[in-house]
Design an enzyme around this catalytic site. Sequence first.
Site, PDB file in Angstrom:
ATOM      1  N   ASP A  99       1.021  -1.123   0.115  1.00 43.36           N
ATOM      2  CA  ASP A  99       0.170  -0.046   0.080  1.00 43.36           C
ATOM      3  C   ASP A  99       0.920   1.228   0.042  1.00 43.36           C
ATOM      4  O   ASP A  99       1.761   1.183   0.661  1.00 43.36           O
ATOM      5  CB  ASP A  99      -0.899   0.051   1.328  1.00 43.36           C
ATOM      6  CG  ASP A  99      -2.298   0.292   0.853  1.00 43.36           C
ATOM      7  OD1 ASP A  99      -2.643   1.305   0.358  1.00 43.36           O
ATOM      8  OD2 ASP A  99      -3.118  -0.573   1.144  1.00 43.36           O
ATOM      9  N   ASP A 206      -3.270   4.568  -2.146  1.00 47.05           N
ATOM     10  CA  ASP A 206      -4.370   5.151  -1.439  1.00 47.05           C
ATOM     11  C   ASP A 206      -4.700   6.488  -1.746  1.00 47.05           C
ATOM     12  O   ASP A 206      -3.837   7.440  -2.015  1.00 47.05           O
ATOM     13  CB  ASP A 206      -3.751   5.249   0.187  1.00 47.05           C
ATOM     14  CG  ASP A 206      -5.059   5.345   1.175  1.00 47.05           C
ATOM     15  OD1 ASP A 206      -5.616   4.748   1.147  1.00 47.05           O
ATOM     16  OD2 ASP A 206      -4.853   6.517   1.962  1.00 47.05           O
TER      17      ASP A 206
END
Length: 572
Positions: A99, A206
């Site tokens: 991520d 993100d």
Amino acid sequence: SSRTFWFRDAIVYQIWPASFRDSNDDGMGDIQGIIQSLDYIKSLGVNTIWLSPMYDSPQIDMGYDISDYESVYPPYGTVADMDELIKQCHSRGIKLILDLVVNHTSDQHAWFKDSRSAKDSSKRDWYIWRPAKYDADGTRRPPNNWRSNFNQPAWTWDETTQEYYLHLFCPEQPDLNWTNDDCRNAIYKSAMEFWLKKGVNGFRVDTVNMYSKPMDFPDAPIVDEGAETQPAGMLYCNGPMMHTYLKEMGAILERYDAMTVGELPNTPKTADVVRYVSAAENELSEVFQFDLVDLGRDPVDLLKLVKFGLPDMKRIVNKWQRFTEGNDAWTTVFIENHDQSRSISRFASDKPEHITDSGKLLALMNMALTGTVYVYQGEEIGMTNVPSTWGAEEYLDVNSINYFAAVKKRTNGDKAALEQAVQNVNKTGRDNARTPVQWSSAPNGGFSKTPTTKPWMRTNDNYTTINVAAQQDDPESVLNFYRKAIGVRKQRNSLLGRGEFRLVEEEDEKMFKFIKIAEGGEKAFVVLNFTAEEQTYEVPEEVGNVEAVLDTRADGKKGTLKPYEGRLYVSV
Ligand code: TEU
């Protein structure tokens, strides 16, 4: 350029580390727990893992508040454990993506501590600081009326330096200032290249379209009359410099043949999405578009579920299946992640007698759709939302907690209103996806090495019947259907993973039917019964001669579908 498009055929399994598997009995999942489970993951047929944030973090937002990009949250393990994970994935032919959370850091990141220490700090401009506004009567106000994604004002006052800083999420997640060149270069070096050099194969990015803001910070239009703040997503998403920044990132990623999949909320126009994911633009490899998982959410009270019909769902799938026609863009397929409630509960039925069929139905749908497909941990065994009898205290997500607090405040502590809020969160809250993975019928679902260890979050009560061990050798289980369906998808990738999509009978409220067409002319027909009653159907003439290659039930009968049954036909 050494760039390939390997990610277009990836089948990705998302791991949310806190709840995956606890190897050391501290009640939290960890990297060694993942390493020990790699053969299980491989057995699903997936070839890529997306690991949600495992970085060091105060865990205000479960690791989406990072205090150091170059170290690991100690309960999860160490950088050495990550090196081992990378190696063990690669030796099994599995790619690993991490991520990338760089719209904001934690307020405990050294950069922010420095930035907030003084107005003349060398890192002051790495975050977004603005002076207060004052009413005629001297009341202090934030620079604008924006509401954060977690139902709070998007600005927090800093006493020391007497200015506000921007945070589109929690106050503990200050937004980085991407207009500052030094800041951007530090992000690329610390958050990206540190891990790319170790061999990771890319990133799930993100909140990717929030990096560039309108730096004059205009007020959002008033849609929530009388409220202190207003939703402002359409203002802070897709700002003026987005494509410039993503081309910079793309140039770095290209050197490592790394993929990216970016979150793209508040971007309804397909032409705008194409710009982000067109191969020629070299920005993002692919994006997550949220129409499907946002379906049925009240536009202002996001945690409230409003009624929707199957045709609404079909129209959304159709839109994002077809938006790549005639261009060089690419799409994704997903119905769950760590921010969503469980798909069986949300889109089919979690009545005990329908769980298995519903899980297989949704698996068949996803594996027959075009695009890179994502499976979220537990989805492959048919995990469901938590029981509606759970009280507010079981919900640990900051978004749920803020929501309960806001409802209490707005209604002066009205009991019925709070009970309704708990029911809303039970249907839509992120906690539903965050319960420990149910590995066996041992206490707490066998999540920890020693089952009597208390997990950080309560295990869903249905672990006694829904768990990996119970499904491993059952040919009719959701788990084995996933394995079968993934196998069929890989075998017929040009048709199922890459074919053209044609919706059939858009207005049918009961069944979802579609045709897939491969470049060579081969066709598939998929029919999915989204009701609790038996349905009848005919294979459309235009698909020609076909045979059934996948059925969600062993006792399936041609021309009829049992409740929540689905079937896939392919040209002979
Ligand atoms: O979420 C960003 C976000 O708000 C959307 O993904 C939202 O869930 C979507 O519009 C669907 O309704 C990301 C992370 O996934 C989340 O866990 C973090 O809390 C957040 O960013 C902040 O980093």
